[in-house]
Design a protein around this motif. Structure first.
Motif, PDB file in Angstrom:
ATOM      1  N   TRP A  16      25.080  52.131   5.709  1.00 19.04           N
ATOM      2  CA  TRP A  16      26.118  51.105   5.649  1.00 19.04           C
ATOM      3  C   TRP A  16      25.885  50.048   4.575  1.00 19.04           C
ATOM      4  CZ3 TRP A  16      30.729  51.063   8.199  1.00 19.04           C
ATOM      5  CH2 TRP A  16      30.897  52.076   9.146  1.00 19.04           C
ATOM      6  N   THR A  17      24.758  50.118   3.880  1.00 14.30           N
ATOM      7  CA  THR A  17      24.514  49.157   2.785  1.00 14.30           C
ATOM      8  C   THR A  17      24.631  49.801   1.413  1.00 14.30           C
ATOM      9  OG1 THR A  17      22.117  49.550   2.876  1.00 14.30           O
ATOM     10  CG2 THR A  17      22.993  47.743   4.209  1.00 14.30           C
ATOM     11  N   LYS A  18      24.743  51.092   1.370  1.00  9.68           N
ATOM     12  CA  LYS A  18      24.942  51.814   0.111  1.00  9.68           C
ATOM     13  C   LYS A  18      26.422  51.820  -0.219  1.00  9.68           C
ATOM     14  CE  LYS A  18      24.365  56.471  -1.850  1.00  9.68           C
ATOM     15  NZ  LYS A  18      23.747  57.797  -1.641  1.00  9.68           N
ATOM     16  N   ASN A  19      26.784  51.183  -1.343  1.00  7.35           N
ATOM     17  CA  ASN A  19      28.195  51.049  -1.725  1.00  7.35           C
ATOM     18  C   ASN A  19      28.612  51.937  -2.888  1.00  7.35           C
ATOM     19  OD1 ASN A  19      27.294  48.149  -0.656  1.00  7.35           O
ATOM     20  ND2 ASN A  19      29.462  48.430  -0.217  1.00  7.35           N
ATOM     21  N   GLN A  20      27.655  52.585  -3.542  1.00  2.78           N
ATOM     22  CA  GLN A  20      27.968  53.447  -4.684  1.00  2.78           C
ATOM     23  C   GLN A  20      27.162  54.741  -4.593  1.00  2.78           C
ATOM     24  OE1 GLN A  20      30.418  52.571  -6.617  1.00  2.78           O
ATOM     25  NE2 GLN A  20      30.553  50.457  -5.882  1.00  2.78           N
ATOM     26  N   ASN A  21      27.756  55.802  -5.128  1.00  4.92           N
ATOM     27  CA  ASN A  21      27.078  57.106  -5.177  1.00  4.92           C
ATOM     28  C   ASN A  21      26.405  57.375  -6.506  1.00  4.92           C
ATOM     29  OD1 ASN A  21      27.676  58.092  -2.560  1.00  4.92           O
ATOM     30  ND2 ASN A  21      29.755  58.624  -3.207  1.00  4.92           N
ATOM     31  N   VAL A  22      26.814  56.679  -7.556  1.00  4.13           N
ATOM     32  CA  VAL A  22      26.324  56.986  -8.894  1.00  4.13           C
ATOM     33  C   VAL A  22      25.627  55.785  -9.504  1.00  4.13           C
ATOM     34  CG1 VAL A  22      27.963  58.830  -9.355  1.00  4.13           C
ATOM     35  CG2 VAL A  22      28.610  56.479  -9.882  1.00  4.13           C
ATOM     36  N   ALA A  23      24.643  56.067 -10.351  1.00  9.05           N
ATOM     37  CA  ALA A  23      23.817  55.027 -10.968  1.00  9.05           C
ATOM     38  C   ALA A  23      24.489  54.475 -12.219  1.00  9.05           C
ATOM     39  CB  ALA A  23      22.438  55.601 -11.286  1.00  9.05           C
ATOM     40  N   VAL A  24      23.757  53.620 -12.926  1.00  4.74           N
ATOM     41  CA  VAL A  24      24.359  52.846 -14.010  1.00  4.74           C
ATOM     42  C   VAL A  24      24.919  53.723 -15.122  1.00  4.74           C
ATOM     43  CG1 VAL A  24      22.079  52.494 -15.097  1.00  4.74           C
ATOM     44  CG2 VAL A  24      23.970  50.971 -15.657  1.00  4.74           C
ATOM     45  N   LYS A  25      24.189  54.739 -15.553  1.00  3.23           N
ATOM     46  CA  LYS A  25      24.649  55.550 -16.677  1.00  3.23           C
ATOM     47  C   LYS A  25      25.957  56.252 -16.352  1.00  3.23           C
ATOM     48  CE  LYS A  25      21.509  57.693 -18.959  1.00  3.23           C
ATOM     49  NZ  LYS A  25      20.440  58.643 -19.363  1.00  3.23           N
ATOM     50  N   GLU A  26      26.051  56.803 -15.152  1.00  2.00           N
ATOM     51  CA  GLU A  26      27.272  57.499 -14.747  1.00  2.00           C
ATOM     52  C   GLU A  26      28.436  56.521 -14.595  1.00  2.00           C
ATOM     53  OE1 GLU A  26      24.313  57.913 -13.380  1.00  2.00           O
ATOM     54  OE2 GLU A  26      23.840  59.978 -13.966  1.00  2.00           O
ATOM     55  N   GLN A  27      28.152  55.315 -14.110  1.00  2.00           N
ATOM     56  CA  GLN A  27      29.215  54.315 -13.991  1.00  2.00           C
ATOM     57  C   GLN A  27      29.740  53.902 -15.361  1.00  2.00           C
ATOM     58  OE1 GLN A  27      28.834  51.047 -11.215  1.00  2.00           O
ATOM     59  NE2 GLN A  27      27.308  52.146  -9.996  1.00  2.00           N
ATOM     60  N   LEU A  28      28.853  53.686 -16.296  1.00  2.00           N
ATOM     61  CA  LEU A  28      29.276  53.317 -17.651  1.00  2.00           C
ATOM     62  C   LEU A  28      30.133  54.417 -18.269  1.00  2.00           C
ATOM     63  CD1 LEU A  28      25.920  51.766 -18.890  1.00  2.00           C
ATOM     64  CD2 LEU A  28      28.114  50.544 -18.766  1.00  2.00           C
ATOM     65  N   LYS A  29      29.703  55.656 -18.108  1.00  2.00           N
ATOM     66  CA  LYS A  29      30.472  56.775 -18.665  1.00  2.00           C
ATOM     67  C   LYS A  29      31.807  56.951 -17.951  1.00  2.00           C
ATOM     68  CE  LYS A  29      26.644  59.499 -20.552  1.00  2.00           C
ATOM     69  NZ  LYS A  29      25.913  60.792 -20.504  1.00  2.00           N
ATOM     70  N   ALA A  30      31.877  56.485 -16.700  1.00  2.00           N
ATOM     71  CA  ALA A  30      33.127  56.578 -15.945  1.00  2.00           C
ATOM     72  C   ALA A  30      34.057  55.402 -16.215  1.00  2.00           C
ATOM     73  CB  ALA A  30      32.822  56.656 -14.449  1.00  2.00           C
ATOM     74  N   GLY A  31      33.647  54.480 -17.101  1.00  2.00           N
ATOM     75  CA  GLY A  31      34.538  53.387 -17.502  1.00  2.00           C
ATOM     76  C   GLY A  31      34.305  52.063 -16.815  1.00  2.00           C
ATOM     77  N   ILE A  32      33.344  51.986 -15.906  1.00  2.00           N
ATOM     78  CA  ILE A  32      33.057  50.711 -15.242  1.00  2.00           C
ATOM     79  C   ILE A  32      32.488  49.725 -16.270  1.00  2.00           C
ATOM     80  CG2 ILE A  32      31.607  49.565 -13.524  1.00  2.00           C
ATOM     81  CD1 ILE A  32      33.893  51.153 -12.324  1.00  2.00           C
ATOM     82  N   ARG A  33      33.060  48.515 -16.284  1.00  2.00           N
ATOM     83  CA  ARG A  33      32.617  47.519 -17.258  1.00  2.00           C
ATOM     84  C   ARG A  33      32.230  46.185 -16.627  1.00  2.00           C
ATOM     85  NH1 ARG A  33      31.970  51.475 -19.313  1.00  2.00           N
ATOM     86  NH2 ARG A  33      32.789  52.335 -21.265  1.00  2.00           N
ATOM     87  N   TYR A  34      32.324  46.101 -15.310  1.00  2.00           N
ATOM     88  CA  TYR A  34      31.873  44.909 -14.585  1.00  2.00           C
ATOM     89  C   TYR A  34      30.902  45.366 -13.507  1.00  2.00           C
ATOM     90  CZ  TYR A  34      31.900  41.255 -10.995  1.00  2.00           C
ATOM     91  OH  TYR A  34      31.514  40.334 -10.063  1.00  2.00           O
ATOM     92  N   PHE A  35      29.793  44.635 -13.356  1.00  2.00           N
ATOM     93  CA  PHE A  35      28.771  44.993 -12.381  1.00  2.00           C
ATOM     94  C   PHE A  35      28.452  43.792 -11.494  1.00  2.00           C
ATOM     95  CE2 PHE A  35      28.224  47.757 -16.064  1.00  2.00           C
ATOM     96  CZ  PHE A  35      28.279  49.006 -15.451  1.00  2.00           C
ATOM     97  N   ASP A  36      28.512  44.024 -10.191  1.00  2.00           N
ATOM     98  CA  ASP A  36      28.293  43.019  -9.151  1.00  2.00           C
ATOM     99  C   ASP A  36      26.855  43.147  -8.661  1.00  2.00           C
ATOM    100  OD1 ASP A  36      28.468  41.436  -6.823  1.00  2.00           O
ATOM    101  OD2 ASP A  36      29.229  43.133  -5.657  1.00  2.00           O
ATOM    102  N   LEU A  37      26.041  42.091  -8.851  1.00  2.00           N
ATOM    103  CA  LEU A  37      24.595  42.226  -8.718  1.00  2.00           C
ATOM    104  C   LEU A  37      23.993  41.238  -7.721  1.00  2.00           C
ATOM    105  CD1 LEU A  37      23.947  42.414 -12.559  1.00  2.00           C
ATOM    106  CD2 LEU A  37      24.375  44.315 -10.992  1.00  2.00           C
TER     107      LEU A  37
END
Length: 345
Positions: A92-113
């Motif tokens: 219940w605390t895992k909110n994403q399935n893919v790591a940073v490289k895959e997110q960047l390649k998928a177009g994600i440009r904002y990261f909540d940290l």
């Protein structure tokens, strides 16, 4: 105010229709979507573009073997030796399935940290109830991506800090300065001049770092305060309550700063306990996907519209979330007379 130079309304309409026809899908190359935006959109302030982001961005490697982190209630930290508790927490605390490289390649440009110190260890970690990956290698991966994607821009939003002292803040800020250097966009109290072209063509700025702590308020002109990117949180599991909340907040957004729309469902501890045999993704995210996409599709970027839109499990349905958010920018082409900063040739 900017406008398209035309001799008649019909000529204007024809030019806009041609532009939209040529760019019906802005997501044909997610890895370079910012680079390949039409020139008139790259000239718009980024606070009026529609930009996809991930919620609790770097939690993909949380598992039942992870250690309970400092942002968890003390009772859970004390009971972390019980495997079933860690297993439920991980689900219940895992909110994403893919790591940073895959997110960047998928177009994600904002990261909540969320960042936490760790007892008896010198490294800093991303966390969400449990420790995830180390901070420094992720920052380095983003830097490597930007080196080969010179027209792309990322927003790093450091939302929460756990177990931090002033010394720990200093360490993290120095890490950011060392990693990104001249790529860091200096703070400005207004953002209506900050376009992708301004950042990456006139200069070499590719990173906006939001640092939501007073530790960065003095002598740190390269870090942005919370007021630059308001991020209202609905804190609900109810779909209608969430959408009503988001609609109301968007209507009230300010014109001269960014804005983050959190289209996320937030379960209570009771919700988790009653669904302890399943996961956040299975119980909430998958069933919510169609509703999420439908709500996003109805939005419009620009003044009193969406800007950054963040969600959980951004990889669902072949990155449908990311594609839907990016393609909202097509709607801006209909509004060029009000928003353009360069004419169509």
């Amino acid at each position: 105010m900017y406008f398209i130079s035309t001799s008649s309304p019909d000529e204007y309409s024809t030019k806009v229709d041609r532009m939209i026809g040529e760019n019906m899908d802005l997501t044909r190359d997610l890895e370079f979507w910012m680079s390949k935006l039409p020139a008139c959109l790259r000239a718009l302030p980024i606070i009026y573009l529609s930009i996809p982001g991930s919620h609790n961005s770097f939690t993909s490697n949380i598992s039942g073997g992870s250690i309970v982190s400092l942002d968890s209630p003390k009772i859970l930290q004390n009971l972390e030796w019980i495997y079933c508790i860690r297993h439920i927490m991980a689900n219940w605390t895992k909110n994403q399935n893919v790591a940073v490289k895959e997110q960047l390649k998928a177009g994600i440009r904002y990261f909540d940290l969320r960042v936490s110190a760790k007892s008896r260890e010198n490294n800093l970690y991303f966390c969400h109830g449990m420790y995830s990956c180390k901070v420094e290698p992720v920052l380095n991966e983003i830097s490597t991506f930007l080196e080969t994607h010179s027209k792309e821009v990322v927003i790093l939003d450091f939302q929460h800090f756990y177990g931090f002292t002033q010394q720990t803040h200093g360490k993290l800020m120095q890490m950011l300065l060392k990693t990104y250097g001249t790529k860091l966009l200096p703070y400005s109290d207004h953002m209506d001049h900050l376009s992708l072209d301004y950042m990456t063509s006139q200069f070499s700025y590719q990173v906006i770092t939001v640092y939501r702590s007073d530790a960065a308020r003095f002598g740190q002109p390269l870090f942005w305060p919370s007021a630059s990117f308001p991020t209202p949180w609905a804190n609900t599991i109810d779909h209608n309550a969430l959408f009503n909340f988001l609609d109301d907040k968007i209507k009230d957004r300010k014109d001269n700063v960014g804005f983050i729309t959190q289209i996320v469902l937030t379960p209570t501890l009771t919700d988790i306990l009653f669904n302890s045999c399943t996961t956040l993704e299975q119980k909430l995210a998958i069933d919510f996907e169609d509703l999420r996409t439908g709500w996003i599709s109805k939005q419009t970027p620009g003044r009193r519209g969406v800007n950054i839109v963040i969600g959980d499990f951004i990889d669902l349905s072949d990155n449908l979330f990311t594609k839907t958010v990016i393609n909202l920018n097509l709607k801006l082409l209909r509004d060029l007379p009000k928003r353009m900063t360069s004419p169509i040739n």
